[in-house]
Design a protein around this motif. Structure first.
Motif, mmCIF file in Angstrom:
data_model
loop_
_atom_site.group_PDB
_atom_site.id
_atom_site.type_symbol
_atom_site.label_atom_id
_atom_site.label_comp_id
_atom_site.label_asym_id
_atom_site.label_seq_id
_atom_site.Cartn_x
_atom_site.Cartn_y
_atom_site.Cartn_z
ATOM 1 N N GLU A 218 0.855 -1.181 0.000
ATOM 2 C CA GLU A 218 0.000 0.000 0.000
ATOM 3 C C GLU A 218 0.892 1.232 0.000
ATOM 4 N N ASN B 96 -2.408 0.830 -4.589
ATOM 5 C CA ASN B 96 -1.911 -0.440 -4.084
ATOM 6 C C ASN B 96 -1.192 -1.180 -5.207
ATOM 7 N N ARG C 45 -9.116 -3.875 -1.571
ATOM 8 C CA ARG C 45 -8.105 -2.941 -1.064
ATOM 9 C C ARG C 45 -8.248 -1.585 -1.745
ATOM 10 N N ARG C 46 -8.592 -1.579 -3.044
ATOM 11 C CA ARG C 46 -8.768 -0.303 -3.729
ATOM 12 C C ARG C 46 -9.950 0.462 -3.149
ATOM 13 N N THR D 227 -8.986 1.962 0.090
ATOM 14 C CA THR D 227 -8.134 3.132 -0.118
ATOM 15 C C THR D 227 -8.957 4.331 -0.570
ATOM 16 N N LYS E 145 -10.883 5.700 2.395
ATOM 17 C CA LYS E 145 -10.021 6.429 3.328
ATOM 18 C C LYS E 145 -9.682 7.820 2.797
ATOM 19 N N ARG E 146 -9.340 7.892 1.509
ATOM 20 C CA ARG E 146 -8.934 9.181 0.952
ATOM 21 C C ARG E 146 -10.091 10.162 0.891
#
Length: 420
Positions: A39, A44, A198-199, A202, A205-206
């Motif tokens: 990451e 990622n 995972r994407r 991410t 989160k962003r």
């Protein structure tokens, strides 16, 4: 044996965090097969093994920060590498037994320990890299840390809260998990649980980070698309024959945005500490929807490109995004973003900034609506609502509104785009 090292990721990325091991010690690995996911602050990245064989050792744990060029695993070449050690041990055991029979139980115990240790990685508690790092520093067992995350992921704040609780608090952690797992399910109201990719994690989160750090505000306007649509209708066939690419709306909007950014440069800037960094280049991000989520490839030097070059770049980027063939260099360094929710039928929205950028333009669906031409005359016109979200920390309302008005004026008189 071969070391698996962190490859060169991108010019601005020198380190990453081990997000997830895709292979465990003892697993067979094919050449070119993904074994670990890293990451970074951009995207990622999955790292492959350059050697076929067996993963002998993981040199880094999930949550560890690793540098470019650093070894993170060892692969033993050849098939059956994982089973070769036990075979050799069995062959040597009789020889050692003849010398010292009393050492055999100790050797058998030693053989059992690695097998037990190999099961530990798969039993790891799902936790963020920051949480794992803090837990190691504080000597805290992550399996004892309760979390309110719906996916069961332990976060840094969960570890902080756990550390501040009385000593009796840990007993509540294990008890809470079975209670959730054993929650009765109403067969009349079925549900389906799916782990976030995972994407997607991410992206989530962003987006939350942007909303928590930026003073985001959105202003709206509407554009009469009559002139652009007439121009496209007249020129689309000749344009395709000359350039082998179709003339779409995105090139018009990209051109308009670049001209407006030159006039209002703060929307092409970013905040770095207590400084404003004005960018004198125009790398425009174009949001593309994929099955795994929204991704924003960047069209480089948009101010220097023709309509045909812009259309070609946008089409190529969109195809690469949907085929998962985008590289890190395709996603880095955008100065401003355009997103088009109109392709899905969106009439109006408030786009979220693509940090650290301070501006994003949202396009929407075109609808025919009655428009007052003057005090006495009305006509049906193809109208589009547009939205500009901006960071109010450095962009004032006057500048944001004026920027959007400029984009409107350019698109309602597209000849200005050629002159611009």
């Amino acid at each position: 044996m071969a070391e698996v090292k962190v490859p060169e990721l991108a010019e601005s990325i020198t380190e990453g965090t081990v997000a997830q091991w895709l292979k465990q010690p003892g697993d067979t690995v094919e050449k070119g097969e993904y074994i670990v996911e890293l990451e970074t602050d951009k995207v990622n990245v999955e790292i492959i093994s350059e050697e076929a064989g067996v993963l002998k050792e993981q040199l880094k744990e999930e949550g560890d920060v690793v540098q470019v060029g650093e070894a993170i695993a060892i692969v033993e070449a050849g098939e059956g590498g994982a089973s070769s050690q036990p075979a050799e041990a069995k062959e040597s055991a009789p020889e050692k037994a003849e010398e010292k029979k009393e050492e055999a139980p100790a050797q058998e115990t030693a053989k059992e320990q690695p097998a037990q240790e190999e099961t530990k990685p798969s039993e790891r508690t799902v936790a963020s890299p920051a949480a794992r790092k803090l837990a190691r520093e504080k000597g805290i067992d992550l399996t004892q840390v309760p979390t309110v995350d719906p996916l069961g992921r332990v976060r840094k704040q969960d570890v902080d809260a756990y550390e501040q609780k009385p000593a009796s608090a840990p007993a509540k952690g294990p008890a809470s998990k079975p209670a959730t797992a054993e929650k009765p399910v109403d067969p009349a109201k079925p549900v389906e649980r799916q782990k976030m990719s995972r994407r997607r994690q991410t992206i989530a989160k962003r987006l939350v980070d942007v909303q928590q750090t930026a003073a985001m505000l959105t202003t709206f306007n509407e554009i009469d698309m009559t002139a652009v649509m007439d121009l496209r209708k007249r020129r689309k066939d000749a344009f395709f024959e000359e350039n082998d690419v179709r003339l779409g709306f995105m090139s018009f909007f990209t051109k308009a945005v670049v001209i407006a950014l030159r006039q209002f440069p703060l929307l092409n800037a970013e905040i770095d500490g207590d400084e404003i960094v004005k960018k004198m280049f125009y790398d425009i991000g174009v949001a593309v929807s994929t099955d795994d989520g929204l991704i924003v490839p960047v069209v480089r030097d948009a101010d220097r490109k023709s309509f045909a070059q812009l259309e070609g770049d946008i089409v190529d980027m969109a195809k690469k995004a949907r085929d998962n063939k985008l590289g890190l260099q395709d996603l880095q360094g955008g100065t401003f973003t355009i997103t088009n929710g109109g392709v899905f039928g969106s009439l109006l929205s408030t786009p979220i900034l693509n940090g650290p950028q301070v501006g994003i333009l949202g396009m929407h669906t075109i609808q025919w609506r009655p428009v007052a031409i003057d005090q006495e005359k009305m006509e049906n016109r193809p109208m589009m609502y547009v939205a500009l979200s901006y960071d109010h920390r450095i962009v004032d309302g006057k500048e944001a509104v004026s920027f959007l008005v400029k984009v409107k004026q350019l698109l309602e008189d597209p000849e200005k785009l050629l002159l611009g």
